[in-house]
Write a protein that holds these residues in place. Sequence first.
Motif: not given
Length: 245
Positions: A25-50
Amino acid sequence: MDKNKLSNVEEKICLAYKANMVVYSNEFYTPDECNEIKIISNKRAINFYSYGVFNEAERKMLAFAPEEEELFYPLQLIKIKANTKFINLEHRDFLGSIMALGIKREKLGDLILKDDCCYLPVASDLVDFIMYNLKHIGKSPCKISLLDVTDDEIPQYSFEEKLIITSSIRLDAIVCGLCNMSRGKSIQYIEMGNILVDYAVVDKKDYRVKIDSIITVRGYGKYKIENIIGYTQKDRIKIQIKKFI
């Protein structure tokens, strides 16, 4: 999360999946946004890092990768030294001066203030612009330098740990305990939109606060709800919290 942000994130996750490569990403995300994004990433079988540079950083830059590998986030850490002896500058002074340049909040990470200096992770594509254009914090002249996040000494958050006792985990009761204010005043603050839970305004007094929530009370400070540690003899709740200082 708004639709534009969500669409941008989904595109990056899809690119990481299809191209089998690391995408940042080229932006910073808040904790609630990160939690939402992590769910989407897991569904795609892509590792999520922050990564947010500081320990316990809240706003973080993201990376999506098919496999674990060394990551190089597109951010840099700047140090802003304000030349002032008589004014105590606060977070809002530094943040306001930077955003007055036309920079959006999501391009900036957490701010830590130490000894009249502000330490701030910034998206790499804006570093030169900030260094060239930011000349003052309020009315105080300032100097900006770059720090090496791997070699230089990086400041960390300071916290004041405390215990509050409250009648319930409703937001109005929690705000009473955090700020030592009356129930009526806490409800007024909530209804005026002065309370943020995990960086989103909550204006419902009966909102149920969860463990690990970050509560910001405008004019009072920012707090993390750590744990419920027990009850008094009158069944009031003992809650351990951290106040960011």
